[in-house]
Design a protein around this motif. Sequence first.
Motif, PDB file in Angstrom:
ATOM      1  N   SER A 241       0.849  -1.202   0.000  1.00  0.00           N
ATOM      2  CA  SER A 241       0.000   0.000   0.000  1.00  0.00           C
ATOM      3  C   SER A 241       0.879   1.245   0.000  1.00  0.00           C
ATOM      4  O   SER A 241       0.572   2.226  -0.688  1.00  0.00           O
ATOM      5  CB  SER A 241      -0.889   0.058   1.240  1.00  0.00           C
ATOM      6  OG  SER A 241      -1.388  -1.184   1.542  1.00  0.00           O
ATOM      7  N   ASP A 242       1.951   1.215   0.808  1.00  0.00           N
ATOM      8  CA  ASP A 242       2.854   2.378   0.851  1.00  0.00           C
ATOM      9  C   ASP A 242       3.497   2.593  -0.515  1.00  0.00           C
ATOM     10  O   ASP A 242       3.590   3.722  -1.000  1.00  0.00           O
ATOM     11  CB  ASP A 242       3.965   2.166   1.897  1.00  0.00           C
ATOM     12  CG  ASP A 242       3.394   1.968   3.295  1.00  0.00           C
ATOM     13  OD1 ASP A 242       2.439   2.692   3.642  1.00  0.00           O
ATOM     14  OD2 ASP A 242       3.877   1.080   4.030  1.00  0.00           O
ATOM     15  N   LEU A 243       3.930   1.497  -1.125  1.00  0.00           N
ATOM     16  CA  LEU A 243       4.565   1.616  -2.445  1.00  0.00           C
ATOM     17  C   LEU A 243       3.584   2.215  -3.464  1.00  0.00           C
ATOM     18  O   LEU A 243       3.927   3.132  -4.219  1.00  0.00           O
ATOM     19  CB  LEU A 243       5.043   0.236  -2.930  1.00  0.00           C
ATOM     20  CG  LEU A 243       5.526   0.198  -4.373  1.00  0.00           C
ATOM     21  CD1 LEU A 243       6.845   0.945  -4.541  1.00  0.00           C
ATOM     22  CD2 LEU A 243       5.697  -1.244  -4.866  1.00  0.00           C
ATOM     23  N   LEU A 244       2.362   1.705  -3.449  1.00  0.00           N
ATOM     24  CA  LEU A 244       1.373   2.176  -4.432  1.00  0.00           C
ATOM     25  C   LEU A 244       1.057   3.656  -4.192  1.00  0.00           C
ATOM     26  O   LEU A 244       0.985   4.458  -5.127  1.00  0.00           O
ATOM     27  CB  LEU A 244       0.109   1.318  -4.319  1.00  0.00           C
ATOM     28  CG  LEU A 244      -0.915   1.473  -5.425  1.00  0.00           C
ATOM     29  CD1 LEU A 244      -0.337   1.105  -6.780  1.00  0.00           C
ATOM     30  CD2 LEU A 244      -2.160   0.623  -5.149  1.00  0.00           C
ATOM     31  N   ASP A 245       0.886   4.003  -2.915  1.00  0.00           N
ATOM     32  CA  ASP A 245       0.590   5.386  -2.527  1.00  0.00           C
ATOM     33  C   ASP A 245       1.705   6.316  -3.029  1.00  0.00           C
ATOM     34  O   ASP A 245       1.442   7.333  -3.681  1.00  0.00           O
ATOM     35  CB  ASP A 245       0.519   5.423  -0.989  1.00  0.00           C
ATOM     36  CG  ASP A 245      -0.100   6.702  -0.469  1.00  0.00           C
ATOM     37  OD1 ASP A 245      -0.832   7.353  -1.227  1.00  0.00           O
ATOM     38  OD2 ASP A 245       0.169   7.053   0.697  1.00  0.00           O
TER      39      ASP A 245
END
Length: 477
Positions: A241-245
């Motif tokens: 999720s952090d990477l996508l964000d």
Amino acid sequence: MELSHLIINNKPSENSNNLLQKNFNKESNDKKVYIETYGCQMNYSDTEIVLSVLSEFGYNETSDIEESDVLLLNTCSIRENAENKVYKRLDDLKKYKTQNPNLVIGILGCMAERLKNDLLKRRKIVDLIVGPDEYRKVPHLIDNLIETGEKGIAIKLSRVETYDDITPVRKKGVTAWISIMRGCDKFCTFCVVPFTRGRERSRNLKNIIDEAKRLSDEGVKDIWLLGQNVNSYKFGDEDFSDLLDKTANAVPNMRLRYTTSHPYDLSMKLLEVMTKHKNICNYIHLPIQSGSDRILNKMNRLYSVEQYMNVMKKAREMMPGVGLSTDIISCFPSETEDEHKMTLDVIREVRYDGAYTFAYSPRENTKAFDMEDRIDEETKNRRLDEIITIQRKISVEINQRLIGKTMPVLIESLSRKSDDFFMARTDCNKSVIVPKEFSYVSESGELNHKKNFHIGDFVNIKINKVNSATLFGDPVL
Ligand code: 5AD
Ligand code: SF4
């Protein structure tokens, strides 16, 4: 493995190859490699890495086998028919070896890992066998083969190799893949991937974001973040999720998609990130595999049907109109008629936009291989047919409701069937066929015939015709 298999063509087309030679082949390179890719997007992404490794050692890609010095097949082992296709292709390729005995023929990918001995014994024309974690060795193995005549074999799996420092050789186009993690630790009992691609490992987060930015600068408009199970991505304290964000923030004009997720670890945090960013596509591919808890348990899928349905419900609540697709394996060992019907019920209840459906294929060394009560071929065909028929009907119904609606699409390529049309894609991952040129009436009432679009344009399209897999429409200005 979870990556869908239906999205891409196998062989480089004339068109794409011309672009490739113009943009990526180095003038100083004097040797030629021809490569065919089978299977999932991860393999296509790996092919780009192999081409990059080889380009540093004097090789440019060619689409003409007859002029190649090295011929590589990047292979897939997911089901028996994927392997049979490559065996058959090797038989076809014998003639090129006869014509040119110096031609180096290599098998890369999952079959190299799984079938080394078989390939060495049964297919004498194979000179190189290189597994997914050993691609850096390909040029050295070729050199050694040429010098000593020794076959080149490298199939060690790695716990660290991510090819993080290698810039893939990409065909010029508006869509690109970024592989973010490799391998899989889930060990679903039917699947060879943990054996052929090894354990999970993730790439450096900053390098992935830098790669996305570079692609954006190069004119790419749409990126797929790829991994066997992207939700297992972990770099330090940061998860998928952090990477996508962060990627969505770094390339705000780029469409972002990912594949594939495992339902066990698709988090609410990920859904929240998806709702937060306009440029993250409204599409989730979430393989259910079976509608029966008993079968899911035998598959070691780590979730129940109810848990899966809750994720789907949440996704629809949070992202109205989200495109949903799945993978289904029919006829896992001991699947009863009632359990098959449970899968049909799930399909009817979720109403997927599309599904990739497979009959169970026994894979040696997996746990399921030794399970009793394999289903006979006739039942397999019938049950798979029932699944496909129901899903097709639902896909048509869903698509028919889109007739008359206008939606933005990204023009990705020429249509495969006609040079007068483009293939475009909606935010929800539906393919749309769009005319390259169309007549329209201008505001002053004049009939204007010359409106051209280009690959890479975002265009508003009004849908006027559909089938189960494709929408057709005209531009709205
Ligand atoms: N038989 C049939 N289908 C399989 N898949 C994986 N392994 C097998 C197998 N042994 C399917 C799963 C997976 C998709 C990519 O391929 O549905 O999600
Ligand atoms: Fe996907 Fe399961 Fe195979 Fe891993 S083991 S790649 S999660 S199907």
